[in-house]
Design a protein around this motif. Structure first.
Motif, PDB file in Angstrom:
ATOM      1  N   GLY A  73       0.796  -1.224   0.000  1.00 22.02           N
ATOM      2  CA  GLY A  73       0.000   0.000   0.000  1.00 22.02           C
ATOM      3  C   GLY A  73       0.826   1.271   0.000  1.00 22.02           C
ATOM      4  N   GLU A  74       2.108   1.199   0.319  1.00 26.61           N
ATOM      5  CA  GLU A  74       2.953   2.388   0.337  1.00 26.61           C
ATOM      6  C   GLU A  74       3.450   2.714  -1.065  1.00 26.61           C
ATOM      7  OE1 GLU A  74       4.862   2.582   4.768  1.00 26.61           O
ATOM      8  OE2 GLU A  74       6.042   1.558   3.244  1.00 26.61           O
ATOM      9  N   THR A  75       3.743   3.994  -1.264  1.00 27.40           N
ATOM     10  CA  THR A  75       4.252   4.452  -2.555  1.00 27.40           C
ATOM     11  C   THR A  75       5.526   5.250  -2.352  1.00 27.40           C
ATOM     12  OG1 THR A  75       3.001   6.504  -2.470  1.00 27.40           O
ATOM     13  CG2 THR A  75       1.933   4.638  -3.544  1.00 27.40           C
ATOM     14  N   ILE A  76       6.291   5.375  -3.418  1.00 34.69           N
ATOM     15  CA  ILE A  76       7.497   6.194  -3.409  1.00 34.69           C
ATOM     16  C   ILE A  76       7.634   6.822  -4.793  1.00 34.69           C
ATOM     17  CG2 ILE A  76       9.063   4.314  -4.063  1.00 34.69           C
ATOM     18  CD1 ILE A  76      11.115   5.621  -2.102  1.00 34.69           C
ATOM     19  N   ARG A  77       8.052   8.072  -4.812  1.00 36.63           N
ATOM     20  CA  ARG A  77       8.255   8.791  -6.082  1.00 36.63           C
ATOM     21  C   ARG A  77       9.658   8.497  -6.603  1.00 36.63           C
ATOM     22  NH1 ARG A  77       4.346  11.443  -8.572  1.00 36.63           N
ATOM     23  NH2 ARG A  77       2.759  12.235  -7.206  1.00 36.63           N
ATOM     24  N   LEU A  78       9.752   8.286  -7.913  1.00 33.19           N
ATOM     25  CA  LEU A  78      11.021   8.012  -8.565  1.00 33.19           C
ATOM     26  C   LEU A  78      11.242   9.042  -9.662  1.00 33.19           C
ATOM     27  CD1 LEU A  78      10.496   4.171  -8.892  1.00 33.19           C
ATOM     28  CD2 LEU A  78      11.827   5.361  -7.146  1.00 33.19           C
ATOM     29  N   GLU A  79      12.485   9.420  -9.859  1.00 31.92           N
ATOM     30  CA  GLU A  79      12.813  10.438 -10.849  1.00 31.92           C
ATOM     31  C   GLU A  79      13.363   9.810 -12.114  1.00 31.92           C
ATOM     32  OE1 GLU A  79      15.448  13.294  -9.171  1.00 31.92           O
ATOM     33  OE2 GLU A  79      14.094  13.789  -7.532  1.00 31.92           O
ATOM     34  N   ARG A  80      13.130  10.497 -13.209  1.00 24.84           N
ATOM     35  CA  ARG A  80      13.614  10.048 -14.516  1.00 24.84           C
ATOM     36  C   ARG A  80      15.131   9.867 -14.470  1.00 24.84           C
ATOM     37  NH1 ARG A  80      15.514  12.860 -19.187  1.00 24.84           N
ATOM     38  NH2 ARG A  80      15.070  11.663 -21.048  1.00 24.84           N
ATOM     39  N   GLY A  81      15.622   8.759 -15.015  1.00 24.03           N
ATOM     40  CA  GLY A  81      17.046   8.489 -15.071  1.00 24.03           C
ATOM     41  C   GLY A  81      17.588   7.702 -13.896  1.00 24.03           C
ATOM     42  N   GLU A  82      16.803   7.544 -12.846  1.00 21.15           N
ATOM     43  CA  GLU A  82      17.253   6.780 -11.676  1.00 21.15           C
ATOM     44  C   GLU A  82      17.359   5.298 -12.007  1.00 21.15           C
ATOM     45  OE1 GLU A  82      16.013   7.440  -7.337  1.00 21.15           O
ATOM     46  OE2 GLU A  82      14.352   8.227  -8.521  1.00 21.15           O
ATOM     47  N   ARG A  83      18.285   4.621 -11.361  1.00 18.49           N
ATOM     48  CA  ARG A  83      18.332   3.159 -11.424  1.00 18.49           C
ATOM     49  C   ARG A  83      17.985   2.660 -10.034  1.00 18.49           C
ATOM     50  NH1 ARG A  83      19.179  -0.771 -14.622  1.00 18.49           N
ATOM     51  NH2 ARG A  83      20.089   0.488 -16.245  1.00 18.49           N
ATOM     52  N   ILE A  84      17.072   1.679  -9.985  1.00 17.33           N
ATOM     53  CA  ILE A  84      16.640   1.122  -8.705  1.00 17.33           C
ATOM     54  C   ILE A  84      16.820  -0.389  -8.726  1.00 17.33           C
ATOM     55  CG2 ILE A  84      14.998   2.966  -8.223  1.00 17.33           C
ATOM     56  CD1 ILE A  84      12.765   1.018  -9.124  1.00 17.33           C
ATOM     57  N   TRP A  85      16.910  -0.955  -7.515  1.00 11.45           N
ATOM     58  CA  TRP A  85      16.951  -2.404  -7.332  1.00 11.45           C
ATOM     59  C   TRP A  85      15.840  -2.771  -6.364  1.00 11.45           C
ATOM     60  CZ3 TRP A  85      21.153   0.581  -8.130  1.00 11.45           C
ATOM     61  CH2 TRP A  85      22.066   0.160  -9.096  1.00 11.45           C
ATOM     62  N   LEU A  86      15.123  -3.838  -6.683  1.00 15.12           N
ATOM     63  CA  LEU A  86      13.993  -4.286  -5.878  1.00 15.12           C
ATOM     64  C   LEU A  86      14.193  -5.729  -5.474  1.00 15.12           C
ATOM     65  CD1 LEU A  86      11.170  -2.933  -8.217  1.00 15.12           C
ATOM     66  CD2 LEU A  86      12.088  -1.815  -6.189  1.00 15.12           C
ATOM     67  N   SER A  87      13.786  -6.042  -4.251  1.00 20.29           N
ATOM     68  CA  SER A  87      13.824  -7.405  -3.745  1.00 20.29           C
ATOM     69  C   SER A  87      12.762  -7.525  -2.653  1.00 20.29           C
ATOM     70  CB  SER A  87      15.213  -7.731  -3.185  1.00 20.29           C
ATOM     71  OG  SER A  87      15.303  -9.093  -2.849  1.00 20.29           O
ATOM     72  N   VAL A  88      12.462  -8.751  -2.230  1.00 18.45           N
ATOM     73  CA  VAL A  88      11.473  -8.957  -1.165  1.00 18.45           C
ATOM     74  C   VAL A  88      12.137  -9.594   0.043  1.00 18.45           C
ATOM     75  CG1 VAL A  88       9.449  -9.103  -2.649  1.00 18.45           C
ATOM     76  CG2 VAL A  88      10.737 -11.149  -2.163  1.00 18.45           C
TER      77      VAL A  88
END
Length: 130
Positions: A73-88
């Motif tokens: 349910g939570e959100t986060i804003r991301l900016e153009r050009g960013e690189r992100i990594w996601l895991s659980v």
């Protein structure tokens, strides 16, 4: 529909300098992050990432010393050009959506070619006599 559709600020200003909010087309991408995997993503447009489901999501950003643990349910804003990594964290998959405004790329260049083509071919076409 419990929530109104999100609105983004249009890049143009009005004559008095105020920015106007209008509804623009949105692109929403849904995907799952499975346990024991890491997903990497380069953000192409300013976006909002939202976590769905039951698993907590770990997010880290390139050039950021902080990690983020996002609850469902939570959100986060991301900016153009960013690189992100996601895991659980858990043994369950996390469902994720990334929402961004639709961006028509190369619009100015395409409009220029359309005008030039109309000018060139318009002048070569035989004119109809009334």
């Amino acid at each position: 529909m419990e929530e109104a559709s999100q609105q983004f600020l249009y890049s143009r200003s009005t004559q008095d300098g105020a920015r106007t909010a209008i509804s623009l087309p949105r692109v929403v991408i849904y995907f799952a992050v499975d346990p024991a995997t890491t997903v990497t993503w380069r953000i192409c447009a300013d976006s909002e990432l939202r976590v769905h489901g039951n698993a907590r999501l770990w997010l880290t950003r390139h050039r950021s010393p902080y990690d983020y643990w996002l609850q469902p349910g939570e959100t986060i804003r991301l900016e153009r050009g960013e690189r992100i990594w996601l895991s659980v964290e858990d043994d369950a998959s996390a469902e994720v959506s990334v929402t961004s405004p639709h961006v028509e790329r190369h619009r100015i260049l395409r409009r220029w070619f359309t005008r030039r083509r109309a000018w060139v071919f318009g002048s070569l076409m035989p004119r109809r006599r009334s």
